[in-house]
Design a protein around this motif. Structure first.
Motif, PDB file in Angstrom:
ATOM      1  N   ILE A  31     -12.209  -5.702  25.759  1.00  0.00           N
ATOM      2  CA  ILE A  31     -12.454  -4.421  25.091  1.00  0.00           C
ATOM      3  C   ILE A  31     -12.520  -3.349  26.182  1.00  0.00           C
ATOM      4  N   HIS A  32     -11.646  -2.348  26.052  1.00  0.00           N
ATOM      5  CA  HIS A  32     -11.571  -1.270  27.044  1.00  0.00           C
ATOM      6  C   HIS A  32     -12.415  -0.089  26.569  1.00  0.00           C
ATOM      7  N   VAL A  33     -13.360   0.311  27.426  1.00  0.00           N
ATOM      8  CA  VAL A  33     -14.347   1.324  27.051  1.00  0.00           C
ATOM      9  C   VAL A  33     -14.146   2.557  27.935  1.00  0.00           C
ATOM     10  N   ASP A  34     -13.764   3.661  27.329  1.00  0.00           N
ATOM     11  CA  ASP A  34     -13.454   4.888  28.072  1.00  0.00           C
ATOM     12  C   ASP A  34     -14.663   5.809  28.125  1.00  0.00           C
ATOM     13  N   VAL A  35     -15.217   5.932  29.317  1.00  0.00           N
ATOM     14  CA  VAL A  35     -16.391   6.779  29.539  1.00  0.00           C
ATOM     15  C   VAL A  35     -15.919   8.083  30.187  1.00  0.00           C
ATOM     16  N   THR A  45     -17.214  11.496  26.057  1.00  0.00           N
ATOM     17  CA  THR A  45     -17.227  10.403  25.074  1.00  0.00           C
ATOM     18  C   THR A  45     -18.592   9.737  25.002  1.00  0.00           C
ATOM     19  N   ILE A  46     -18.762   8.672  25.739  1.00  0.00           N
ATOM     20  CA  ILE A  46     -19.939   7.829  25.519  1.00  0.00           C
ATOM     21  C   ILE A  46     -20.640   7.526  26.846  1.00  0.00           C
ATOM     22  N   ALA A  52     -24.084  -0.387  25.555  1.00  0.00           N
ATOM     23  CA  ALA A  52     -25.030  -1.457  25.196  1.00  0.00           C
ATOM     24  C   ALA A  52     -24.879  -1.863  23.734  1.00  0.00           C
ATOM     25  N   ALA A  53     -24.626  -0.885  22.877  1.00  0.00           N
ATOM     26  CA  ALA A  53     -24.424  -1.196  21.459  1.00  0.00           C
ATOM     27  C   ALA A  53     -23.146  -2.003  21.254  1.00  0.00           C
ATOM     28  N   VAL A  54     -22.097  -1.629  21.981  1.00  0.00           N
ATOM     29  CA  VAL A  54     -20.843  -2.399  21.891  1.00  0.00           C
ATOM     30  C   VAL A  54     -21.103  -3.824  22.368  1.00  0.00           C
ATOM     31  N   ARG A  55     -21.836  -3.948  23.463  1.00  0.00           N
ATOM     32  CA  ARG A  55     -22.147  -5.289  23.990  1.00  0.00           C
ATOM     33  C   ARG A  55     -22.867  -6.137  22.942  1.00  0.00           C
ATOM     34  N   GLN A  77     -24.973   1.073  37.990  1.00  0.00           N
ATOM     35  CA  GLN A  77     -25.977   0.066  37.609  1.00  0.00           C
ATOM     36  C   GLN A  77     -26.339   0.189  36.125  1.00  0.00           C
ATOM     37  N   ALA A  78     -26.409   1.412  35.629  1.00  0.00           N
ATOM     38  CA  ALA A  78     -26.738   1.623  34.205  1.00  0.00           C
ATOM     39  C   ALA A  78     -25.649   1.037  33.307  1.00  0.00           C
ATOM     40  N   TYR A  79     -24.388   1.159  33.719  1.00  0.00           N
ATOM     41  CA  TYR A  79     -23.302   0.576  32.903  1.00  0.00           C
ATOM     42  C   TYR A  79     -23.314  -0.947  33.004  1.00  0.00           C
ATOM     43  N   ARG A  80     -23.641  -1.462  34.168  1.00  0.00           N
ATOM     44  CA  ARG A  80     -23.762  -2.919  34.299  1.00  0.00           C
ATOM     45  C   ARG A  80     -24.906  -3.440  33.428  1.00  0.00           C
ATOM     46  N   ASP A  81     -26.051  -2.755  33.488  1.00  0.00           N
ATOM     47  CA  ASP A  81     -27.205  -3.169  32.676  1.00  0.00           C
ATOM     48  C   ASP A  81     -26.859  -3.099  31.185  1.00  0.00           C
ATOM     49  N   ALA A  82     -25.997  -2.159  30.825  1.00  0.00           N
ATOM     50  CA  ALA A  82     -25.597  -2.001  29.419  1.00  0.00           C
ATOM     51  C   ALA A  82     -24.657  -3.115  28.974  1.00  0.00           C
ATOM     52  N   GLY A  83     -24.078  -3.834  29.947  1.00  0.00           N
ATOM     53  CA  GLY A  83     -23.244  -4.969  29.562  1.00  0.00           C
ATOM     54  C   GLY A  83     -21.809  -4.938  30.061  1.00  0.00           C
TER      55      GLY A  83
END
Ligand code: DX5
Ligand code: ZN
Length: 216
Positions: A31-35, A45-46, A52-55, A77-83
């Motif tokens: 799943i490709h997530v465009d930030v 965007t997001i 985290a919700a997508v995860r 780190q915040a994106y990693r923690d989000a999944g």
């Protein structure tokens, strides 16, 4: 077989869980997530809460997070923690690109570097060996539904040769304007991973579109 990564930029954000599950059910690999931050690109965007919700809804799917943001080191780190499974930063957004790559690696995520259409692949000369993936933008980042820029094909070919010459396992991903009727051109040039937003979410038959892209 290509790795197919539907971009949720073209999903219905009001029904994101449904639209993520739908493409996974239909054979999507990632799943490709465009930030987007409204600064590096002219669109917003997001952020980490939505990742985290997508995860939560994507279970164990590989989340390929494409950061089109300035100063990404502060938030990897915040994106990693989000999944995020993999985090890709833009070379153009990183004054100290090697440091940014290390920042992603320190989170435990796989690391990618994205290049805008105008950016020569030679900017990766001294960091390529560090990378899990190079993302070659085939449109100017910011929006889905644009037409591909032809000059990226020789760029994919040159990068493919460089990776092969060094015996690396670095993946080449392409993003922007990838559709069922042009996917073969990207894989023939040497890409392994096909991102497609409107080409999958806008297709009358998403399962068929994913299958065509996978077999490109
Ligand atoms: C563009 C994004 C892409 C976008 C691709 O800035 O990085 O991932 O969703 O959309 P399509 O496939 O519609 O060109
Ligand atoms: Zn993208």
């Amino acid at each position: 077989m290509a790795v197919v990564a539907p971009s949720i930029l073209s999903a219905d954000f009001g029904n994101l869980a449904r639209d993520v599950a739908d493409v996974l059910d239909k054979g999507a690999d990632w799943i490709h997530v465009d930030v987007m931050d409204g600064h590096f690109v002219p669109n917003l965007t997001i952020g980490p809460p939505v990742v985290a919700a997508v995860r939560r809804h994507a279970m164990d799917a590989f989340l390929d997070v494409h950061l089109m943001i300035e100063r990404p080191d502060a938030s990897v780190q915040a994106y990693r923690d989000a999944g995020a499974s993999q985090i890709t930063v833009h070379a153009e957004a990183c004054v100290h690109l090697h440091r940014s790559i290390q920042a992603v690696q320190a989170t435990g995520a796989k690391v990618g570097v994205a290049l805008n259409p105008h950016t020569h692949e030679s900017v990766l000369e001294y960091v390529l060996d560090e990378l899990d993936l190079v993302l070659i933008m085939s449109v100017n980042p910011g929006f889905g539904g644009q037409s591909l820029i032809e000059s990226i094909f020789p760029k994919i070919e040159r990068l493919r040769r460089k990776i092969d010459q060094r015996g690396l396992r670095t993946l080449i991903e392409v993003d922007g304007g990838v559709k069922v009727d042009n996917a073969d051109r990207f894989t023939s040039a040497g890409a392994h991973v096909l991102v497609s937003g409107s080409g999958i979410y806008g297709a009358p038959d998403r399962a068929a579109a994913i299958q065509v892209l996978k077999s490109a």
